[in-house]
Design a protein around this motif. Sequence first.
Motif, PDB file in Angstrom:
ATOM      1  N   GLY A 162       0.788  -1.265  -0.177  1.00  0.00           N
ATOM      2  CA  GLY A 162       0.026  -0.221   0.052  1.00  0.00           C
ATOM      3  C   GLY A 162       0.697   1.539  -0.029  1.00  0.00           C
ATOM      4  N   VAL A 163       2.022   1.326  -0.172  1.00  0.00           N
ATOM      5  CA  VAL A 163       2.971   2.307  -0.352  1.00  0.00           C
ATOM      6  C   VAL A 163       3.697   2.440  -1.608  1.00  0.00           C
ATOM      7  CG1 VAL A 163       2.920   2.598   2.199  1.00  0.00           C
ATOM      8  CG2 VAL A 163       4.839   1.433   0.984  1.00  0.00           C
ATOM      9  N   GLN A 164       4.259   3.698  -1.940  1.00  0.00           N
ATOM     10  CA  GLN A 164       5.035   3.552  -3.102  1.00  0.00           C
ATOM     11  C   GLN A 164       6.528   4.841  -2.651  1.00  0.00           C
ATOM     12  OE1 GLN A 164       1.979   5.578  -5.246  1.00  0.00           O
ATOM     13  NE2 GLN A 164       3.478   7.459  -5.762  1.00  0.00           N
ATOM     14  N   VAL A 165       7.557   4.389  -3.261  1.00  0.00           N
ATOM     15  CA  VAL A 165       8.579   5.246  -2.701  1.00  0.00           C
ATOM     16  C   VAL A 165       8.466   6.509  -3.303  1.00  0.00           C
ATOM     17  CG1 VAL A 165      11.194   5.355  -2.897  1.00  0.00           C
ATOM     18  CG2 VAL A 165       9.998   3.211  -2.842  1.00  0.00           C
ATOM     19  N   ASP A 166       8.747   7.678  -2.501  1.00  0.00           N
ATOM     20  CA  ASP A 166       8.802   8.722  -3.203  1.00  0.00           C
ATOM     21  C   ASP A 166       9.960   8.899  -3.949  1.00  0.00           C
ATOM     22  OD1 ASP A 166       8.922  11.766  -3.543  1.00  0.00           O
ATOM     23  OD2 ASP A 166       7.950  12.241  -1.795  1.00  0.00           O
ATOM     24  N   PRO A 167      10.033   9.229  -5.371  1.00  0.00           N
ATOM     25  CA  PRO A 167      11.245   9.249  -5.804  1.00  0.00           C
ATOM     26  C   PRO A 167      12.095  10.594  -5.921  1.00  0.00           C
ATOM     27  CG  PRO A 167       9.346   9.708  -7.521  1.00  0.00           C
ATOM     28  CD  PRO A 167       8.768   9.437  -6.043  1.00  0.00           C
ATOM     29  N   THR A 168      11.345  11.640  -5.260  1.00  0.00           N
ATOM     30  CA  THR A 168      12.152  12.869  -5.472  1.00  0.00           C
ATOM     31  C   THR A 168      12.567  13.126  -3.841  1.00  0.00           C
ATOM     32  OG1 THR A 168      10.742  13.578  -7.017  1.00  0.00           O
ATOM     33  CG2 THR A 168      12.051  15.281  -5.831  1.00  0.00           C
ATOM     34  N   TYR A 169      11.856  12.939  -2.885  1.00  0.00           N
ATOM     35  CA  TYR A 169      12.181  13.228  -1.454  1.00  0.00           C
ATOM     36  C   TYR A 169      12.562  12.136  -0.690  1.00  0.00           C
ATOM     37  CZ  TYR A 169      10.159  17.881  -2.347  1.00  0.00           C
ATOM     38  OH  TYR A 169       9.988  19.193  -3.110  1.00  0.00           O
ATOM     39  N   GLY A 170      12.356  10.958  -0.993  1.00  0.00           N
ATOM     40  CA  GLY A 170      12.582   9.659  -0.321  1.00  0.00           C
ATOM     41  C   GLY A 170      11.367   9.400   0.590  1.00  0.00           C
ATOM     42  N   GLY A 171      11.614   8.437   1.439  1.00  0.00           N
ATOM     43  CA  GLY A 171      10.639   7.958   2.212  1.00  0.00           C
ATOM     44  C   GLY A 171       9.420   7.109   1.461  1.00  0.00           C
ATOM     45  N   TYR A 172       8.245   6.868   2.069  1.00  0.00           N
ATOM     46  CA  TYR A 172       7.284   6.161   1.587  1.00  0.00           C
ATOM     47  C   TYR A 172       5.647   7.035   1.626  1.00  0.00           C
ATOM     48  CZ  TYR A 172      10.230   2.055   2.000  1.00  0.00           C
ATOM     49  OH  TYR A 172      11.530   1.090   1.872  1.00  0.00           O
ATOM     50  N   ALA A 173       5.233   6.962   0.408  1.00  0.00           N
ATOM     51  CA  ALA A 173       3.773   7.712   0.151  1.00  0.00           C
ATOM     52  C   ALA A 173       2.889   6.498  -0.043  1.00  0.00           C
ATOM     53  CB  ALA A 173       3.807   8.578  -0.992  1.00  0.00           C
ATOM     54  N   SER A 174       1.587   6.733   1.067  1.00  0.00           N
ATOM     55  CA  SER A 174       0.817   5.719   1.101  1.00  0.00           C
ATOM     56  C   SER A 174      -0.346   5.831   0.092  1.00  0.00           C
ATOM     57  CB  SER A 174      -0.149   5.924   2.473  1.00  0.00           C
ATOM     58  OG  SER A 174       0.825   5.454   3.487  1.00  0.00           O
ATOM     59  N   SER A 178      -5.557   3.043  -4.205  1.00  0.00           N
ATOM     60  CA  SER A 178      -5.614   4.172  -5.239  1.00  0.00           C
ATOM     61  C   SER A 178      -4.580   3.937  -6.284  1.00  0.00           C
ATOM     62  CB  SER A 178      -5.614   5.574  -4.535  1.00  0.00           C
ATOM     63  OG  SER A 178      -6.438   5.955  -3.821  1.00  0.00           O
ATOM     64  N   ILE A 179      -4.722   4.523  -7.462  1.00  0.00           N
ATOM     65  CA  ILE A 179      -3.688   4.503  -8.507  1.00  0.00           C
ATOM     66  C   ILE A 179      -2.345   5.138  -8.102  1.00  0.00           C
ATOM     67  CG2 ILE A 179      -2.969   5.439 -10.475  1.00  0.00           C
ATOM     68  CD1 ILE A 179      -5.821   5.138 -11.470  1.00  0.00           C
ATOM     69  N   GLU A 180      -2.371   6.142  -7.356  1.00  0.00           N
ATOM     70  CA  GLU A 180      -1.063   6.827  -6.774  1.00  0.00           C
ATOM     71  C   GLU A 180      -1.511   7.565  -5.335  1.00  0.00           C
ATOM     72  OE1 GLU A 180       0.198   9.805  -9.541  1.00  0.00           O
ATOM     73  OE2 GLU A 180       0.957   8.105 -10.693  1.00  0.00           O
ATOM     74  N   ALA A 181      -0.619   7.922  -4.714  1.00  0.00           N
ATOM     75  CA  ALA A 181      -0.567   8.517  -3.480  1.00  0.00           C
ATOM     76  C   ALA A 181      -1.342   9.838  -3.502  1.00  0.00           C
ATOM     77  CB  ALA A 181       0.740   8.643  -2.655  1.00  0.00           C
ATOM     78  N   ASN A 182      -1.044  10.458  -4.391  1.00  0.00           N
ATOM     79  CA  ASN A 182      -1.792  11.800  -4.531  1.00  0.00           C
ATOM     80  C   ASN A 182      -3.027  11.874  -4.945  1.00  0.00           C
ATOM     81  OD1 ASN A 182      -1.325  11.337  -7.315  1.00  0.00           O
ATOM     82  ND2 ASN A 182       0.019  12.922  -7.353  1.00  0.00           N
ATOM     83  N   VAL A 183      -3.759  10.677  -5.638  1.00  0.00           N
ATOM     84  CA  VAL A 183      -5.103  10.445  -5.816  1.00  0.00           C
ATOM     85  C   VAL A 183      -5.925  10.160  -4.410  1.00  0.00           C
ATOM     86  CG1 VAL A 183      -6.667   8.937  -6.772  1.00  0.00           C
ATOM     87  CG2 VAL A 183      -4.726   9.683  -8.463  1.00  0.00           C
ATOM     88  N   LEU A 184      -5.275   9.334  -3.594  1.00  0.00           N
ATOM     89  CA  LEU A 184      -5.907   9.065  -2.404  1.00  0.00           C
ATOM     90  C   LEU A 184      -5.856  10.209  -1.636  1.00  0.00           C
ATOM     91  CD1 LEU A 184      -6.606   7.160  -0.109  1.00  0.00           C
ATOM     92  CD2 LEU A 184      -4.297   6.843   0.440  1.00  0.00           C
ATOM     93  N   LEU A 220      -0.926  13.330   5.191  1.00  0.00           N
ATOM     94  CA  LEU A 220       0.484  13.570   5.348  1.00  0.00           C
ATOM     95  C   LEU A 220       1.313  12.422   5.039  1.00  0.00           C
ATOM     96  CD1 LEU A 220       2.680  15.589   6.769  1.00  0.00           C
ATOM     97  CD2 LEU A 220       2.368  14.640   8.937  1.00  0.00           C
ATOM     98  N   THR A 221       0.833  11.164   5.279  1.00  0.00           N
ATOM     99  CA  THR A 221       1.789  10.136   4.731  1.00  0.00           C
ATOM    100  C   THR A 221       1.413   9.863   3.301  1.00  0.00           C
ATOM    101  OG1 THR A 221      -0.232   8.456   5.006  1.00  0.00           O
ATOM    102  CG2 THR A 221       1.005   9.111   7.093  1.00  0.00           C
ATOM    103  N   THR A 222       0.693  10.556   2.604  1.00  0.00           N
ATOM    104  CA  THR A 222       0.689  10.466   1.021  1.00  0.00           C
ATOM    105  C   THR A 222       1.734  11.164   0.606  1.00  0.00           C
ATOM    106  OG1 THR A 222      -1.056  12.213   0.737  1.00  0.00           O
ATOM    107  CG2 THR A 222      -1.880   9.974   1.275  1.00  0.00           C
ATOM    108  N   HIS A 223       2.310  12.162   1.214  1.00  0.00           N
ATOM    109  CA  HIS A 223       3.354  13.245   0.864  1.00  0.00           C
ATOM    110  C   HIS A 223       2.674  14.155  -0.158  1.00  0.00           C
ATOM    111  CE1 HIS A 223       6.860  10.567   1.975  1.00  0.00           C
ATOM    112  NE2 HIS A 223       6.251  10.500   2.844  1.00  0.00           N
ATOM    113  N   THR A 224       1.467  14.655   0.103  1.00  0.00           N
ATOM    114  CA  THR A 224       0.804  15.204  -0.826  1.00  0.00           C
ATOM    115  C   THR A 224       0.316  16.829  -0.312  1.00  0.00           C
ATOM    116  OG1 THR A 224      -0.100  13.463  -1.965  1.00  0.00           O
ATOM    117  CG2 THR A 224      -1.009  15.676  -2.777  1.00  0.00           C
ATOM    118  N   ASP A 269      10.452  10.565   8.332  1.00  0.00           N
ATOM    119  CA  ASP A 269      10.132  10.338   6.928  1.00  0.00           C
ATOM    120  C   ASP A 269      10.788  11.397   6.233  1.00  0.00           C
ATOM    121  OD1 ASP A 269       9.473  10.056   4.395  1.00  0.00           O
ATOM    122  OD2 ASP A 269       7.532   9.005   4.888  1.00  0.00           O
ATOM    123  N   SER A 270      12.065  10.982   5.391  1.00  0.00           N
ATOM    124  CA  SER A 270      12.507  12.313   4.566  1.00  0.00           C
ATOM    125  C   SER A 270      11.554  12.855   3.533  1.00  0.00           C
ATOM    126  CB  SER A 270      13.945  11.764   3.761  1.00  0.00           C
ATOM    127  OG  SER A 270      13.454  10.757   3.032  1.00  0.00           O
ATOM    128  N   GLY A 271      10.416  12.275   3.249  1.00  0.00           N
ATOM    129  CA  GLY A 271       9.529  12.928   2.499  1.00  0.00           C
ATOM    130  C   GLY A 271       8.800  14.091   3.112  1.00  0.00           C
TER     131      GLY A 271
END
Length: 427
Positions: A162-174, A178-184, A220-224, A269-271
């Motif tokens: 249920g998480v994806q790696v934040d490619p820019t900031y690091g850490g995990y985004a939930s 959903s298709i992507e963390a920002n959609v959630l 906050l955990t979605t990094h959005t 979380d570095s993200g």
Amino acid sequence: MNPFGVVLAALVGIYFALFILTKPSRLAILLVAGMFVTRLNVDLGGLNFRPETLAGVLAGVALLSPKRTGRSLPVSTVVSIGAVLLWLLLGAMSSVIGSPELSKSLSVLIWCLLSVVSAVWIARNPEQWKRMIRIGAVIALICSALAVLFWAAASAGLSTVGVQVDPTYGGYASYVASIEANVLAGLLCLWGIVAAWNPLGAINRGVQKCLVMAAPIAILTTHTRAALVALILGLCVVFVCRRSARGLVLGAGFIGGVASMSLLFAGSDSGFAKFGNLFDTSGGTGGLRLQLNTLAFNEWRSSDSTLLGLGWNSFGQRHVDPTRPFLNLPAYIGNLPLQLVYDGGLLALATVALAGSIVVVILVTRKRGGLVLALAVPYLLFSLSTSVLWLFETWFWVGLAWGLMAEGRTTEDVPARDIPGLSEARV
């Protein structure tokens, strides 16, 4: 798949469709649940079917059925729907003319069409609204809890479900389902606002409080960043326009805000670093989105198709996502107005503006401007950084708005404690 398997799958599909269509309440539940489960998809003939697209097909069957139920819609709603259908038609034309890969454009256009069909079904079935809002709030609360749980497990090195790696900031985004963390994040933003407003009194008081508290933490955990800012802004609008919700916004909102800040400053979380400057576009994902927006705008402006656009969802057919170039994923335009003009040109922008203007004018004149403001402003804000245009996540609210246009004004339903001129008659 062998012939027996094909026949079995067809029979199961037919039985499932008949089961859903037997009662409108079942279709209502499938529509709401489907908007939260967009990551699950099945490829059939080159088309990706998700729960929400399946629900859209069944909504279309229900609308076209000889035994169809549901009320008729007023002329104003029909005109708004007609403008949306014209926009889709223009999108098909621009795709045929300009898309490098027509099949990819048309598949997403069909997805959007099914979302529009679902919105029409919602508009015509107001007896299902209370159920849909109640169930949607419960699912949003569950997703909020899972987002925090999945993020905590990933951060502790226990699981990456249920998480994806934040490619820019690091850490995990939930992302949960959903298709992507920002959609959630966008989903939780809107449902958190709806929980605070509680239209139709559909949402249990406990669910209300918990969702308003949990939404900012989960976002906050979605990094959005945009969704978090949008949620705060939406809750402020609710506080101003909905007197009966002020205690809830202050209490549950304050607790959720404190919990979010505590998690943020824990630095686990570095993200979370991106939240240190909510409006920064000089680097990171904000900078990348600005670069993509500039590229898309210049590409559209310098083309010969400023009126008709360059093709539905065609930006990703021309460019690779710069955040993960090694995966060769398509880029996308995370900016709603720019996406409209790039895909469908000025004509698309005009038709969508017409459809939306009709809705806003009618609802404001019927004293429902407060709820429109509370949802539309946050949606427009986070739509400047992510793309949910064809998801049912967008069209669920459009369907409710179309339906409200058919509701007559009454005065006895207006709580006296709500601000005159901004409260709504039934919602």
